[in-house]
Write a protein that holds these residues in place. Structure first.
Motif, PDB file in Angstrom:
ATOM      1  N   LEU C  73       0.485   0.572   0.955  1.00 37.80           N
ATOM      2  CA  LEU C  73       0.025   1.856   0.454  1.00 37.80           C
ATOM      3  C   LEU C  73       0.508   2.091  -0.971  1.00 37.80           C
ATOM      4  O   LEU C  73      -0.220   2.632  -1.813  1.00 37.80           O
ATOM      5  N   GLN C  74       1.738   1.660  -1.251  1.00 40.08           N
ATOM      6  CA  GLN C  74       2.243   1.809  -2.616  1.00 40.08           C
ATOM      7  C   GLN C  74       1.381   1.045  -3.596  1.00 40.08           C
ATOM      8  O   GLN C  74       1.052   1.542  -4.674  1.00 40.08           O
ATOM      9  N   ILE C  75       1.033  -0.192  -3.244  1.00 40.07           N
ATOM     10  CA  ILE C  75       0.221  -1.004  -4.136  1.00 40.07           C
ATOM     11  C   ILE C  75      -1.105  -0.302  -4.418  1.00 40.07           C
ATOM     12  O   ILE C  75      -1.555  -0.206  -5.561  1.00 40.07           O
ATOM     13  N   ALA C  76      -1.721   0.194  -3.351  1.00 38.33           N
ATOM     14  CA  ALA C  76      -3.013   0.858  -3.540  1.00 38.33           C
ATOM     15  C   ALA C  76      -2.854   2.092  -4.422  1.00 38.33           C
ATOM     16  O   ALA C  76      -3.650   2.329  -5.331  1.00 38.33           O
ATOM     17  N   TYR C  77      -1.789   2.865  -4.162  1.00 33.55           N
ATOM     18  CA  TYR C  77      -1.574   4.095  -4.919  1.00 33.55           C
ATOM     19  C   TYR C  77      -1.352   3.795  -6.395  1.00 33.55           C
ATOM     20  O   TYR C  77      -1.998   4.370  -7.277  1.00 33.55           O
ATOM     21  N   VAL C 139      -0.584  -4.989  -7.709  1.00 28.05           N
ATOM     22  CA  VAL C 139      -0.748  -3.760  -8.477  1.00 28.05           C
ATOM     23  C   VAL C 139      -1.592  -4.017  -9.714  1.00 28.05           C
ATOM     24  O   VAL C 139      -2.514  -3.264 -10.040  1.00 28.05           O
ATOM     25  N   VAL C 140      -1.289  -5.099 -10.432  1.00 28.26           N
ATOM     26  CA  VAL C 140      -2.039  -5.382 -11.650  1.00 28.26           C
ATOM     27  C   VAL C 140      -3.510  -5.632 -11.334  1.00 28.26           C
ATOM     28  O   VAL C 140      -4.411  -5.123 -12.008  1.00 28.26           O
ATOM     29  N   ALA C 141      -3.748  -6.423 -10.273  1.00 24.46           N
ATOM     30  CA  ALA C 141      -5.137  -6.730  -9.911  1.00 24.46           C
ATOM     31  C   ALA C 141      -5.903  -5.455  -9.599  1.00 24.46           C
ATOM     32  O   ALA C 141      -7.019  -5.239 -10.082  1.00 24.46           O
ATOM     33  N   LEU C 142      -5.305  -4.585  -8.790  1.00 25.70           N
ATOM     34  CA  LEU C 142      -6.004  -3.354  -8.436  1.00 25.70           C
ATOM     35  C   LEU C 142      -6.164  -2.437  -9.629  1.00 25.70           C
ATOM     36  O   LEU C 142      -7.157  -1.719  -9.751  1.00 25.70           O
ATOM     37  N   THR C 143      -5.178  -2.462 -10.540  1.00 25.68           N
ATOM     38  CA  THR C 143      -5.317  -1.644 -11.750  1.00 25.68           C
ATOM     39  C   THR C 143      -6.533  -2.078 -12.547  1.00 25.68           C
ATOM     40  O   THR C 143      -7.360  -1.248 -12.939  1.00 25.68           O
ATOM     41  N   ASN C 203      -9.273   0.666  -2.660  1.00 23.37           N
ATOM     42  CA  ASN C 203      -8.026  -0.019  -2.967  1.00 23.37           C
ATOM     43  C   ASN C 203      -7.169  -0.200  -1.734  1.00 23.37           C
ATOM     44  O   ASN C 203      -6.515  -1.228  -1.569  1.00 23.37           O
ATOM     45  N   VAL C 204      -7.147   0.804  -0.861  1.00 27.42           N
ATOM     46  CA  VAL C 204      -6.348   0.650   0.360  1.00 27.42           C
ATOM     47  C   VAL C 204      -6.895  -0.511   1.188  1.00 27.42           C
ATOM     48  O   VAL C 204      -6.157  -1.367   1.668  1.00 27.42           O
ATOM     49  N   ARG C 205      -8.210  -0.537   1.310  1.00 28.02           N
ATOM     50  CA  ARG C 205      -8.817  -1.622   2.066  1.00 28.02           C
ATOM     51  C   ARG C 205      -8.449  -2.969   1.449  1.00 28.02           C
ATOM     52  O   ARG C 205      -8.101  -3.919   2.141  1.00 28.02           O
ATOM     53  N   ALA C 206      -8.532  -3.035   0.126  1.00 22.82           N
ATOM     54  CA  ALA C 206      -8.223  -4.296  -0.543  1.00 22.82           C
ATOM     55  C   ALA C 206      -6.756  -4.644  -0.407  1.00 22.82           C
ATOM     56  O   ALA C 206      -6.401  -5.795  -0.153  1.00 22.82           O
ATOM     57  N   SER C 207      -5.878  -3.657  -0.556  1.00 21.66           N
ATOM     58  CA  SER C 207      -4.453  -3.974  -0.574  1.00 21.66           C
ATOM     59  C   SER C 207      -3.956  -4.445   0.782  1.00 21.66           C
ATOM     60  O   SER C 207      -2.926  -5.100   0.862  1.00 21.66           O
ATOM     61  N   THR C 208      -4.705  -4.135   1.858  1.00 23.03           N
ATOM     62  CA  THR C 208      -4.247  -4.633   3.151  1.00 23.03           C
ATOM     63  C   THR C 208      -4.374  -6.142   3.225  1.00 23.03           C
ATOM     64  O   THR C 208      -3.677  -6.781   3.998  1.00 23.03           O
ATOM     65  N   VAL C 209      -5.262  -6.706   2.433  1.00 22.68           N
ATOM     66  CA  VAL C 209      -5.458  -8.157   2.539  1.00 22.68           C
ATOM     67  C   VAL C 209      -5.008  -8.923   1.301  1.00 22.68           C
ATOM     68  O   VAL C 209      -5.052 -10.142   1.280  1.00 22.68           O
TER      69      VAL C 209
END
Lengths: 256, 274, 260
Positions: C73-77, C139-143, C203-209
């Motif tokens: 969740l932190q990563i997504a946030y 984090v960088v990827a999702l950013t 992002n949450v969906r992505a960060s789970t995997v």
């Protein structure tokens, strides 16, 4: 003082909106420009603050060329020129006072204004402008909750907050009913007198022009066809401004 | 002149009404709260040391970037073949998704099944299906049926059923009820209404949404190979693991080019449709 | 008066049939190339449900899951917050009514198009060896991904804004930034918040995997379970991921409908 020297405007599609305009408007005069749609009134008014850039000629305000100004210089010139619009152009979701404060944006601290923080004197000026147009109590109301006439008054207040030396009004009353139109025109005239603001107003109809103007400029087909006092604007002048176009270009009697 | 007037009157600024004051405070609180939470999270995360990061960047980033200017053309044929397989996977996956979503969406459309309550189970099913990230589905299929593009296709297909089904249902619910009424008034039965009013109205939007999903699926297909589900993902992850950055760049160039072209063509078609 | 033209009707028919034919041909070729047949659909579905029925979740795994879940969740946030911050200037540079000049606009749009063509997981996969395994590449990827997606969505909204107030502000001499803050932002505020929440969902969906490629979170646990063939653990993980995504989706939809 506003000077137009051989101003020509051609739009990207080739349409010649202004064909060599020469005009001199002394300080403090209340000028009404009349003519049909497409005669060039809006274009003319917008060359004064360079929202429309002429392809030839020069527009000067108090000796300084607006046409050639760019960047910070242009913004400084614009901050001394207030403009009101037919569709009011208020930010509907913002409050009235915020809309009026936008008038101070040409002219104050960059960072603070981005955060929405204005100097106390700016806020005082904004409230005072609202008072001068007669709606001080609407300061914290959302702009779209006001009637048409009130919204236009907010527009005037926003222009006033700039402490302008020139006011441009592009069909300010075209969207308002007759009594409200007269009331707004009266306010415009009064403020222009009180502050000595050079005012250029576009109007469709010559009757209102006759009532309020110090000077009437009639336009047709991108050219000035009349320039004189309301008394001189007789009925055949009327025809010159409105009639000729109908006879020659818009006569449909002979159409197949 | 105006100056004198301004200073003549006392600087009278009426006080902010409570409502306005409260909303300004709220805005500040929210913004500070969000940023504060972000900084807190950053602290709490298990992040590598700065020197590690810099070293990693020095060793690898430069090679990767250089690879874009001078990619390993030898990898091009492999890249193109793999990308083609990826493309086909996306085509089949999207098609399966669309065809199966079509009937399911009707079950989830309130105006066809007689009310929001009846549509609830249908909608829930669709939402449940699309909650699964595709990669997860791909892993399941690889575990259940073995690696290869089929696993990827099935993963995309099933996920798309959920995604498309929900949107199709929304589209159906948004159609104009007028033509339905007209047909019924002319004596048609429910089936007539369906084929002559509902279907023609929703087909263009269905097609447009399906194309949009295809764009997304194509992107997903490029990475499903990471878990063994076929496509360009596998060659890609192998080269990343061996730090063959110039080959990675080549693969990326192929991927980006294909996706940009597909996106452009798809946008063109979609604009014509709706 | 006369007969309605037969030609256009036939042309329309032909076009439909032509399109359908091309599509079927494409489908056939695709099937051959990927060794996919529609029989596989059936067996695949069977395998899928079979897998689920065989699932036997070992709930003790839950204790191992909380920490990675939080990290997820932190990563997504963080990805959403930083992505939004970085997207802000790009959005306005890429929209024709708020940009500084034409070349800048095209550069901004090109950058965004390029960034958007790479899926988030691929960014994570590439960044993992570079930035060292852990939540950082995630984090960088999702950013980066958030930046691109949000910028595209938002610039469409910005370009559709009422141009009147913009003209008014330009006429007062306000610079570009002030013009944006005072006439564009108030008009798009609600829509933007809705988009940001939508991106957070993604992002949450992505960060789970993301952890599958070493970018932290639940995915990393998944890799461990896969390596040890711990199907019971995987079962719990799948259920947890499902629940988390569902919850966040529901919350997001709820907030978004309240906003608009």
């Amino acid at each position: 003082m506003i000077e137009f020297h051989d101003v020509e405007v051609v739009y990207p599609n080739g349409f010649k909106a202004l064909k060599g305009i020469n005009l001199e408007i002394p300080r403090g005069q209340f000028v009404v420009i009349v003519g049909l749609s497409g005669a060039g009134k809006s274009t003319l008014i917008r060359t004064v603050n360079n929202l429309v850039v002429p392809v030839a000629g020069d527009v000067r305000v108090d000796g300084k060329s607006v046409t050639k100004a760019t960047g910070g210089e242009l913004r400084r010139l614009r901050s001394g020129i207030g403009m009101i619009f037919q569709t009011f152009n208020l930010v509907k979701r913002s409050t009235v006072i915020r809309n009026v404060l936008a008038g101070r944006l040409g002219d104050n601290n960059a960072l603070l204004s981005l955060l929405g923080i204005f100097a106390k004197s700016d806020v005082a000026l904004a409230h005072e402008s609202l008072q001068r147009v007669g709606i001080p109590e609407k300061a914290f109301v959302r702009a779209d909750a006001l009637s048409g006439g009130q919204q236009q008054r907010v527009g005037i207040a926003r222009a006033l907050a700039q402490r302008p030396s020139i006011m441009l009004a592009d069909e300010p009353v075209a969207s308002l009913d007759p009594p409200t139109s007269h009331s707004v025109m009266r306010d415009l005239k009064r403020i222009s007198r009180e502050d000595g603001i050079t005012t250029l107003v576009n109007l469709h109809f010559i009757d209102m022009a006759r009532e309020y103007a110090d000077r009437i400029v009639g336009m047709n087909g991108g050219e000035i066809v009349f320039d004189g006092t309301p008394d001189e604007a007789t009925d055949d002048v009327f025809e010159r401004i409105y009639g000729r176009e109908i006879d020659e270009e818009h006569d449909i009697r002979g159409a197949a | 002149m105006a100056d004198e007037r301004a200073s003549g009157r006392a600087a009278s600024v009426p006080p902010l009404p409570d409502r306005a004051r409260r909303s300004i405070v709220l805005q500040y609180v929210i913004v500070i709260g969000i940023l504060g939470l972000a900084i807190l999270s950053l602290y709490a995360l298990d992040l590598p040391s700065w020197s590690r990061v810099v070293r990693g960047l020095e060793n690898n980033m430069l090679r990767l970037l250089r690879g874009f200017i001078d990619p390993e053309w030898g990898t091009a044929p492999l890249a193109i073949t793999a990308m083609t397989e990826t493309f086909f996977m996306a085509v089949i996956g999207t098609t399966i998704g669309a065809f199966l979503a079509f009937p399911l969406s009707f079950l989830g459309a309130a105006n066809l099944v007689g009310g929001t309550r009846w549509a609830f189970p249908g909608k829930t099913l669709l939402v449940a299906i699309r909650t699964f990230p595709e990669i997860l589905l791909a892993i399941i299929f690889v575990l259940a049926a073995g690696p290869g593009p089929t696993a990827g296709i099935m993963a995309m297909g099933i996920h798309s059923i959920g995604f498309l089904g929900k949107i199709f249902a929304d589209i159906i619910e948004s159609i104009d009820p007028g033509p339905n009424e007209a047909i019924r008034a002319a004596g048609g039965n429910q089936l007539h209404v369906f084929f002559y009013s509902v279907v023609p109205q929703v087909l263009p939007e269905f097609a447009s949404t399906t194309l949009y999903r295809f764009e997304i699926n194509l992107r997903a297909a490029t990475i499903l190979g990471l878990v063994g589900a076929g496509g360009i993902g596998l060659p890609m992850i192998q080269r990343i693991q061996f730090r063959r950055w110039d080959e990675v760049s080549m693969l990326l160039i192929v991927i980006v080019s294909v996706i940009i072209v597909v996106d452009a063509v798809s946008s063109r078609i979609r604009r014509r449709l709706v | 008066m006369g007969q309605p033209d037969a030609a256009p009707a036939i042309a329309g028919r032909l076009r439909t049939i032509g399109t359908a034919a091309i599509f079927l041909a494409l489908l056939w070729v695709a099937g051959r190339q990927t060794d996919f047949s529609f029989v596989d659909l059936w067996t695949g579905a069977n395998d899928f449900f079979g897998f689920f029925l065989r699932l036997n979740p070992d709930w003790r795994a839950l204790s191992q899951i909380w920490a990675p879940l939080l990290e997820t969740l932190q990563i997504a946030y963080l990805g959403t917050v930083f992505g939004t911050l970085l997207a802000a200037p790009l959005i306005f540079l890429a929209s024709f009514n708020t940009t500084a000049n034409a070349p800048v606009m095209w550069i901004a749009r090109t950058i965004l198009t390029l960034i958007r063509s790479i899926p988030d997981l691929l960014y994570a996969a590439i960044l993992a060896p570079i930035l060292s395994i852990g939540p950082l590449p995630g984090v960088v990827a999702l950013t980066i991904f958030t930046m691109a997606v949000l910028a595209k969505l938002a610039s469409e909204t910005v370009e559709a804004v009422d141009p009147g107030p913009l003209e008014a502000l330009r006429a007062t001499g306000a610079g570009r930034n002030r013009m944006i803050v005072y006439s564009v932002l108030p008009q798009i505020g609600a829509t933007m918040t809705s988009y940001i929440l939508y991106v957070f969902e993604i992002n949450v969906r992505a960060s789970t995997v993301l952890g599958l490629v070493g970018a932290g979170g639940l995915g990393q646990l998944l890799v461990t379970y896969l390596n040890f063939f711990d199907y019971e653990g995987i079962a719990v993980l799948i259920i947890v991921i499902f629940a988390v995504v569902l919850l966040i989706d529901a919350a997001s939809v709820y907030i978004r409908t309240r906003l608009l």
